[in-house]
Design a protein around this motif. Structure first.
Motif, PDB file in Angstrom:
ATOM      1  N   GLY A 134       0.790  -1.216   0.000  1.00 36.79           N
ATOM      2  CA  GLY A 134       0.000   0.000   0.000  1.00 36.79           C
ATOM      3  C   GLY A 134       0.826   1.272   0.000  1.00 36.79           C
ATOM      4  N   ASP A 135       2.148   1.132   0.165  1.00 37.41           N
ATOM      5  CA  ASP A 135       3.020   2.314   0.175  1.00 37.41           C
ATOM      6  C   ASP A 135       3.449   2.751  -1.218  1.00 37.41           C
ATOM      7  OD1 ASP A 135       2.930   2.597   2.901  1.00 37.41           O
ATOM      8  OD2 ASP A 135       4.849   1.596   3.288  1.00 37.41           O
ATOM      9  N   LYS A 136       3.057   2.012  -2.242  1.00 36.11           N
ATOM     10  CA  LYS A 136       3.410   2.309  -3.641  1.00 36.11           C
ATOM     11  C   LYS A 136       4.909   2.125  -3.866  1.00 36.11           C
ATOM     12  CE  LYS A 136       2.259   5.764  -7.271  1.00 36.11           C
ATOM     13  NZ  LYS A 136       0.903   5.426  -7.726  1.00 36.11           N
ATOM     14  N   THR A 137       5.367   0.897  -3.641  1.00 39.45           N
ATOM     15  CA  THR A 137       6.770   0.537  -3.840  1.00 39.45           C
ATOM     16  C   THR A 137       6.842  -0.849  -4.473  1.00 39.45           C
ATOM     17  OG1 THR A 137       7.120  -0.627  -1.742  1.00 39.45           O
ATOM     18  CG2 THR A 137       7.352   1.794  -1.715  1.00 39.45           C
ATOM     19  N   GLN A 159      -1.406   6.367  -3.239  1.00 40.09           N
ATOM     20  CA  GLN A 159      -0.595   7.559  -2.976  1.00 40.09           C
ATOM     21  C   GLN A 159       0.709   7.105  -2.353  1.00 40.09           C
ATOM     22  OE1 GLN A 159      -2.440  11.016  -1.157  1.00 40.09           O
ATOM     23  NE2 GLN A 159      -0.609  11.448   0.038  1.00 40.09           N
ATOM     24  N   ALA A 160       1.808   7.559  -2.898  1.00 37.96           N
ATOM     25  CA  ALA A 160       3.115   7.111  -2.433  1.00 37.96           C
ATOM     26  C   ALA A 160       3.393   7.581  -1.010  1.00 37.96           C
ATOM     27  CB  ALA A 160       4.208   7.621  -3.369  1.00 37.96           C
ATOM     28  N   ARG A 161       3.922   6.654  -0.213  1.00 40.96           N
ATOM     29  CA  ARG A 161       4.288   6.989   1.154  1.00 40.96           C
ATOM     30  C   ARG A 161       5.770   6.762   1.432  1.00 40.96           C
ATOM     31  NH1 ARG A 161      -1.093   4.683   2.517  1.00 40.96           N
ATOM     32  NH2 ARG A 161      -0.132   2.660   2.951  1.00 40.96           N
ATOM     33  N   LYS A 162       6.514   6.362   0.415  1.00 41.09           N
ATOM     34  CA  LYS A 162       7.945   6.133   0.570  1.00 41.09           C
ATOM     35  C   LYS A 162       8.682   6.702  -0.629  1.00 41.09           C
ATOM     36  CE  LYS A 162       7.785   3.728   4.400  1.00 41.09           C
ATOM     37  NZ  LYS A 162       8.450   4.149   5.644  1.00 41.09           N
ATOM     38  N   TYR A 180      -0.695  13.627  -3.038  1.00 42.19           N
ATOM     39  CA  TYR A 180      -1.806  13.086  -3.833  1.00 42.19           C
ATOM     40  C   TYR A 180      -1.498  13.079  -5.326  1.00 42.19           C
ATOM     41  CZ  TYR A 180      -3.012  17.822  -5.329  1.00 42.19           C
ATOM     42  OH  TYR A 180      -2.975  19.068  -5.890  1.00 42.19           O
ATOM     43  N   ARG A 181      -0.533  13.882  -5.769  1.00 41.61           N
ATOM     44  CA  ARG A 181      -0.198  13.921  -7.200  1.00 41.61           C
ATOM     45  C   ARG A 181       0.475  12.632  -7.677  1.00 41.61           C
ATOM     46  NH1 ARG A 181       3.452  18.926  -7.847  1.00 41.61           N
ATOM     47  NH2 ARG A 181       3.986  18.331  -5.695  1.00 41.61           N
ATOM     48  N   SER A 182       0.904  11.794  -6.726  1.00 38.08           N
ATOM     49  CA  SER A 182       1.484  10.506  -7.126  1.00 38.08           C
ATOM     50  C   SER A 182       0.420   9.502  -7.531  1.00 38.08           C
ATOM     51  CB  SER A 182       2.324   9.929  -5.979  1.00 38.08           C
ATOM     52  OG  SER A 182       1.507   9.641  -4.849  1.00 38.08           O
ATOM     53  N   VAL A 183      -0.849   9.771  -7.194  1.00 41.04           N
ATOM     54  CA  VAL A 183      -1.947   8.891  -7.578  1.00 41.04           C
ATOM     55  C   VAL A 183      -2.137   8.965  -9.100  1.00 41.04           C
ATOM     56  CG1 VAL A 183      -4.418   8.430  -7.339  1.00 41.04           C
ATOM     57  CG2 VAL A 183      -3.076   9.166  -5.350  1.00 41.04           C
TER      58      VAL A 183
END
Length: 226
Positions: free
Chosen positions: A125-128, A172-175, A183-186
């Motif tokens: 869920g961290d977008k990695t 949404q990236a968290r790392k 939010y722009r990473s979505v």
């Protein structure tokens, strides 16, 4: 296919996949990162490929994966170099020297994931890359638990990794650098998750399409003791 021959084929297949998709990986990283993931991964896997051309299958599977990890850590650079380097070195450490047999590819893949999570402090869920790696290992183990062949398990892992990579679009990236975008990473694929999908796809392709797969299946099992 012997264990070290599979390692060579897997590493070459991954290097080939990175070369073919270098521009795509770089474009994905340009949208939410530093814009160098494809370039860096190509540089690192090129060094691995050159090592294999020079030395061939001159070590055990564990030794070859460890050597690849050291090269990736050195030549990829940045977070990706450390993460991929740690992954391969952890997988290599999980495989014995060959004289006592292999403990199981499933355990090696799990150790690679553990190393990534420990180093990157990332969770699903961290977008990695963890979003592709975690379901891949789970699918591999589930297939093994249900008595599937090693090729079927690897294929299931590749499909799960690809689905996991696609799932990062809505996250949404968290790392990492992407987290600075908030939010722009979505709406963007995570490039590390995509390259992880390529890693598992290369493994599945080499297991299912390589020569004399029965020889390989007889030496390594999905789980310890199999």
């Amino acid at each position: 296919m012997q264990d070290n021959a599979l390692a060579v084929a897997w590493l070459r297949g991954f290097a080939r996949a990175v070369e073919e998709d270098e521009d795509r990986l770089t474009a994905l990283d340009s949208a939410i990162g530093d814009g160098d993931h494809g370039i860096n991964m190509r540089r690192g896997t090129s060094h691995v490929h050159r090592m294999l051309l020079r030395d061939g299958p001159s070590g055990t599977m564990g030794e070859l994966l460890d050597a690849a990890g050291r090269l990736l850590r050195t030549h990829v650079g940045g977070a990706a170099g450390a993460l991929y380097g740690s992954t391969f070195q952890a997988m290599g450490a999980a495989l014995p020297d060959g004289r006592a047999g292999l403990t199981g590819l499933g355990d090696a893949l799990q150790e690679g994931l553990t190393a990534v999570v420990r180093l990157g402090a990332a969770a699903p869920g961290d977008k990695t890359m963890v979003d592709a790696y975690t379901p891949a290992v789970a699918a591999f183990r589930e297939a093994c638990a249900h008595g599937r062949s090693l090729g079927e398990a690897a294929t299931a892992a590749a499909e799960a990794a690809a689905a996991g990579a696609r799932s990062t679009v809505s996250m949404q990236a968290r790392k990492g650098r992407a987290s600075y975008l908030g939010y722009r990473s979505v709406g963007h694929l995570d490039p590390g998750a995509v390259s992880t999908g390529m890693l598992f796809r290369a493994l599945a392709e080499e297991i299912t399409n390589g020569p004399e797969p029965a020889l390989f299946y007889g030496r390594i099992g999905c789980l310890p003791g199999v």
